[in-house]
Design a protein around this motif. Sequence first.
Motif, PDB file in Angstrom:
ATOM      1  N   ARG A 152       0.827  -1.211   0.000  1.00  0.00           N
ATOM      2  CA  ARG A 152       0.000   0.000   0.000  1.00  0.00           C
ATOM      3  C   ARG A 152       0.854   1.250   0.000  1.00  0.00           C
ATOM      4  NH1 ARG A 152      -3.634  -2.822   4.706  1.00  0.00           N
ATOM      5  NH2 ARG A 152      -4.927  -4.113   3.309  1.00  0.00           N
ATOM      6  N   GLY A 153       2.046   1.157   0.587  1.00  0.00           N
ATOM      7  CA  GLY A 153       2.957   2.288   0.607  1.00  0.00           C
ATOM      8  C   GLY A 153       3.557   2.622  -0.744  1.00  0.00           C
ATOM      9  N   LEU A 154       3.310   1.782  -1.744  1.00  0.00           N
ATOM     10  CA  LEU A 154       3.835   2.035  -3.090  1.00  0.00           C
ATOM     11  C   LEU A 154       2.886   2.892  -3.923  1.00  0.00           C
ATOM     12  CD1 LEU A 154       5.168  -1.545  -3.958  1.00  0.00           C
ATOM     13  CD2 LEU A 154       6.379   0.332  -2.818  1.00  0.00           C
ATOM     14  N   ARG A 155       1.738   3.277  -3.362  1.00  0.00           N
ATOM     15  CA  ARG A 155       0.771   4.056  -4.146  1.00  0.00           C
ATOM     16  C   ARG A 155       1.426   5.321  -4.678  1.00  0.00           C
ATOM     17  NH1 ARG A 155      -4.331   5.721  -1.058  1.00  0.00           N
ATOM     18  NH2 ARG A 155      -4.290   7.676  -2.202  1.00  0.00           N
ATOM     19  N   GLY A 156       1.099   5.635  -5.934  1.00  0.00           N
ATOM     20  CA  GLY A 156       1.675   6.791  -6.595  1.00  0.00           C
ATOM     21  C   GLY A 156       2.903   6.478  -7.413  1.00  0.00           C
ATOM     22  N   LEU A 157       3.514   5.297  -7.193  1.00  0.00           N
ATOM     23  CA  LEU A 157       4.633   4.891  -8.045  1.00  0.00           C
ATOM     24  C   LEU A 157       4.101   4.351  -9.370  1.00  0.00           C
ATOM     25  CD1 LEU A 157       7.042   3.149  -5.480  1.00  0.00           C
ATOM     26  CD2 LEU A 157       6.905   5.559  -6.168  1.00  0.00           C
ATOM     27  N   ASN A 158       4.976   4.256 -10.349  1.00  0.00           N
ATOM     28  CA  ASN A 158       4.580   3.869 -11.708  1.00  0.00           C
ATOM     29  C   ASN A 158       4.601   2.339 -11.837  1.00  0.00           C
ATOM     30  OD1 ASN A 158       3.945   3.877 -14.423  1.00  0.00           O
ATOM     31  ND2 ASN A 158       5.995   4.489 -15.086  1.00  0.00           N
ATOM     32  N   LEU A 159       3.612   1.696 -11.213  1.00  0.00           N
ATOM     33  CA  LEU A 159       3.539   0.232 -11.200  1.00  0.00           C
ATOM     34  C   LEU A 159       2.985  -0.258 -12.532  1.00  0.00           C
ATOM     35  CD1 LEU A 159       3.833  -2.422  -9.645  1.00  0.00           C
ATOM     36  CD2 LEU A 159       1.542  -2.044  -8.707  1.00  0.00           C
ATOM     37  N   VAL A 160       3.841  -0.904 -13.319  1.00  0.00           N
ATOM     38  CA  VAL A 160       3.447  -1.306 -14.670  1.00  0.00           C
ATOM     39  C   VAL A 160       3.062  -2.782 -14.766  1.00  0.00           C
ATOM     40  CG1 VAL A 160       4.819   0.513 -15.742  1.00  0.00           C
ATOM     41  CG2 VAL A 160       5.858  -1.741 -15.375  1.00  0.00           C
ATOM     42  N   GLY A 161       3.463  -3.594 -13.801  1.00  0.00           N
ATOM     43  CA  GLY A 161       3.133  -5.017 -13.845  1.00  0.00           C
ATOM     44  C   GLY A 161       3.495  -5.667 -12.534  1.00  0.00           C
ATOM     45  N   ALA A 162       2.902  -6.845 -12.286  1.00  0.00           N
ATOM     46  CA  ALA A 162       3.156  -7.535 -11.024  1.00  0.00           C
ATOM     47  C   ALA A 162       2.799  -9.000 -11.162  1.00  0.00           C
ATOM     48  CB  ALA A 162       2.348  -6.899  -9.895  1.00  0.00           C
ATOM     49  N   ASP A 163       3.351  -9.792 -10.263  1.00  0.00           N
ATOM     50  CA  ASP A 163       2.950 -11.192 -10.162  1.00  0.00           C
ATOM     51  C   ASP A 163       2.894 -11.604  -8.701  1.00  0.00           C
ATOM     52  OD1 ASP A 163       5.554 -12.592  -9.287  1.00  0.00           O
ATOM     53  OD2 ASP A 163       6.245 -11.693 -11.161  1.00  0.00           O
ATOM     54  N   VAL A 164       2.069 -12.613  -8.433  1.00  0.00           N
ATOM     55  CA  VAL A 164       1.979 -13.248  -7.117  1.00  0.00           C
ATOM     56  C   VAL A 164       2.068 -14.749  -7.376  1.00  0.00           C
ATOM     57  CG1 VAL A 164       0.611 -13.574  -5.029  1.00  0.00           C
ATOM     58  CG2 VAL A 164       0.523 -11.380  -6.265  1.00  0.00           C
ATOM     59  N   VAL A 165       3.124 -15.376  -6.852  1.00  0.00           N
ATOM     60  CA  VAL A 165       3.432 -16.746  -7.254  1.00  0.00           C
ATOM     61  C   VAL A 165       3.672 -17.652  -6.050  1.00  0.00           C
ATOM     62  CG1 VAL A 165       4.431 -16.000  -9.460  1.00  0.00           C
ATOM     63  CG2 VAL A 165       5.909 -16.243  -7.454  1.00  0.00           C
ATOM     64  N   GLU A 166       3.838 -18.945  -6.360  1.00  0.00           N
ATOM     65  CA  GLU A 166       4.232 -19.993  -5.408  1.00  0.00           C
ATOM     66  C   GLU A 166       3.145 -20.326  -4.384  1.00  0.00           C
ATOM     67  OE1 GLU A 166       6.828 -21.844  -5.757  1.00  0.00           O
ATOM     68  OE2 GLU A 166       8.300 -20.702  -6.943  1.00  0.00           O
ATOM     69  N   VAL A 167       1.882 -20.092  -4.739  1.00  0.00           N
ATOM     70  CA  VAL A 167       0.773 -20.554  -3.902  1.00  0.00           C
ATOM     71  C   VAL A 167       0.504 -22.014  -4.246  1.00  0.00           C
ATOM     72  CG1 VAL A 167      -1.669 -20.290  -3.339  1.00  0.00           C
ATOM     73  CG2 VAL A 167      -0.243 -18.256  -3.758  1.00  0.00           C
ATOM     74  N   SER A 168       0.660 -22.901  -3.271  1.00  0.00           N
ATOM     75  CA  SER A 168       0.506 -24.340  -3.487  1.00  0.00           C
ATOM     76  C   SER A 168      -0.639 -24.858  -2.617  1.00  0.00           C
ATOM     77  CB  SER A 168       1.809 -25.070  -3.141  1.00  0.00           C
ATOM     78  OG  SER A 168       1.700 -26.447  -3.410  1.00  0.00           O
ATOM     79  N   PRO A 169      -1.851 -24.953  -3.184  1.00  0.00           N
ATOM     80  CA  PRO A 169      -3.025 -25.293  -2.380  1.00  0.00           C
ATOM     81  C   PRO A 169      -2.978 -26.637  -1.663  1.00  0.00           C
ATOM     82  CG  PRO A 169      -3.565 -25.167  -4.727  1.00  0.00           C
ATOM     83  CD  PRO A 169      -2.204 -24.600  -4.565  1.00  0.00           C
ATOM     84  N   PRO A 170      -2.238 -27.662  -2.147  1.00  0.00           N
ATOM     85  CA  PRO A 170      -2.221 -28.906  -1.378  1.00  0.00           C
ATOM     86  C   PRO A 170      -1.698 -28.752   0.050  1.00  0.00           C
ATOM     87  CG  PRO A 170      -1.398 -29.311  -3.592  1.00  0.00           C
ATOM     88  CD  PRO A 170      -1.541 -27.832  -3.436  1.00  0.00           C
ATOM     89  N   TYR A 171      -0.921 -27.693   0.319  1.00  0.00           N
ATOM     90  CA  TYR A 171      -0.361 -27.462   1.648  1.00  0.00           C
ATOM     91  C   TYR A 171      -1.073 -26.335   2.390  1.00  0.00           C
ATOM     92  CZ  TYR A 171       3.302 -30.173  -0.589  1.00  0.00           C
ATOM     93  OH  TYR A 171       3.985 -31.152  -1.271  1.00  0.00           O
ATOM     94  N   ASP A 172      -2.176 -25.847   1.829  1.00  0.00           N
ATOM     95  CA  ASP A 172      -2.805 -24.644   2.356  1.00  0.00           C
ATOM     96  C   ASP A 172      -3.997 -24.996   3.236  1.00  0.00           C
ATOM     97  OD1 ASP A 172      -3.245 -21.991   2.824  1.00  0.00           O
ATOM     98  OD2 ASP A 172      -4.360 -21.634   0.966  1.00  0.00           O
ATOM     99  N   HIS A 173      -3.725 -25.414   4.477  1.00  0.00           N
ATOM    100  CA  HIS A 173      -4.811 -25.706   5.389  1.00  0.00           C
ATOM    101  C   HIS A 173      -5.543 -24.419   5.753  1.00  0.00           C
ATOM    102  CE1 HIS A 173      -1.293 -24.933   7.991  1.00  0.00           C
ATOM    103  NE2 HIS A 173      -2.161 -24.362   8.809  1.00  0.00           N
ATOM    104  N   ALA A 174      -6.851 -24.520   5.825  1.00  0.00           N
ATOM    105  CA  ALA A 174      -7.737 -23.399   6.193  1.00  0.00           C
ATOM    106  C   ALA A 174      -7.675 -22.236   5.206  1.00  0.00           C
ATOM    107  CB  ALA A 174      -7.422 -22.887   7.609  1.00  0.00           C
ATOM    108  N   GLU A 175      -7.101 -22.463   4.022  1.00  0.00           N
ATOM    109  CA  GLU A 175      -7.071 -21.460   2.952  1.00  0.00           C
ATOM    110  C   GLU A 175      -6.328 -20.185   3.352  1.00  0.00           C
ATOM    111  OE1 GLU A 175     -10.485 -19.568   0.113  1.00  0.00           O
ATOM    112  OE2 GLU A 175     -10.854 -21.627   0.778  1.00  0.00           O
ATOM    113  N   LEU A 176      -5.407 -20.270   4.321  1.00  0.00           N
ATOM    114  CA  LEU A 176      -4.689 -19.085   4.779  1.00  0.00           C
ATOM    115  C   LEU A 176      -3.890 -18.440   3.663  1.00  0.00           C
ATOM    116  CD1 LEU A 176      -3.289 -20.399   8.201  1.00  0.00           C
ATOM    117  CD2 LEU A 176      -5.276 -18.924   7.837  1.00  0.00           C
ATOM    118  N   THR A 177      -3.182 -19.254   2.892  1.00  0.00           N
ATOM    119  CA  THR A 177      -2.301 -18.735   1.845  1.00  0.00           C
ATOM    120  C   THR A 177      -3.098 -18.127   0.712  1.00  0.00           C
ATOM    121  OG1 THR A 177      -0.858 -20.586   2.419  1.00  0.00           O
ATOM    122  CG2 THR A 177      -0.252 -19.290   0.493  1.00  0.00           C
TER     123      THR A 177
END
Length: 342
Positions: free
Chosen positions: A280-305
Amino acid sequence: MNPERVIENGNVGPVNAALVPRYAGPATFARLPRLDELLGGTGSADIVVAGVPFDTGVSYRPGARFGANHVRESSRLLRPFNPAQDVSPFAAAQVADAGDLAVNPFDIEAALQTVDEGITALMADGARVVTIGGDHTIALPLLRANARRHGPVALLHFDAHLDTWDTYFGAAYTHGTPFRRAFEEGIIDTDALCHVGTRGPLYGTADLDDDARFGFGIVTSADVFRLGVDAVVALLRERVGDRPLYVSVDIDVLDPAHAPGTGTPEAGGMTSLELLEILRGLRGLNLVGADVVEVSPPYDHAELTGVAAAHVVYDLISVMALGAGAAPGGPAYGEASTTYGN
């Protein structure tokens, strides 16, 4: 277009949760429209969410090929107004879900080529893309596509690991090597690179020597703990400046208590609140692209990840929707908290 969708400022938004229960219907990200539903099927949007179901580059626990749809399912509770950034991102910009790229699960280089071509096509009309992985190998073609448009990009890399190693078992393209390859290809701005949240054992001091040679600064998870979020945000903003910025988030930047569903967990990580507040502190910067990776649902108890990753994507979209030059700083929640309960 489905009349049960929220439409603001001419932008087609999520399904209206007052009319359709959140657990019903297709699981696009935040229940947004599919890209092919917009404008008579022409598929034009300001911000596009895309999935890459790929984990052939992992060195330990697999499962991130199922991550994109897991994050979509975990995003059903997201609401249209983001009070932490004082913006309704789906009203400020047209956001849509492009679905998944069909990548080769057996040939890594072929898969990287498909990702590069697919993301380039999604960016063709000027859209910015937030990609849900998939393992971190895919960051390389995502950076290639963004650098082709913007030139070498500033990079903030949120991760427990450096991901600047040379090879694994002789393989040059893995989830531990994308940023070394990006440096070698000249697609990242070596004056504006930083890892955030790194921690844990390394193979040796040469790992840090190589990383510094590539131009990376390092803010460890312990630095976040000791310095605090505001000081870290100030450091990152100074390092990035007004350059085109790419943000890559490996969900293992979070402590396993907050994100157990990942391939290479490390103790001592950031909290989900710390990560979200830095983004959230990056607001106002020139954010042109992003990724969110390495979420592995077989290990995600209670859907925390999945829930944590969904909120990360949501805040990245919000920063994009606010746009470059938006006033930095925090809005409603911080101000309201001083009078809460009165």
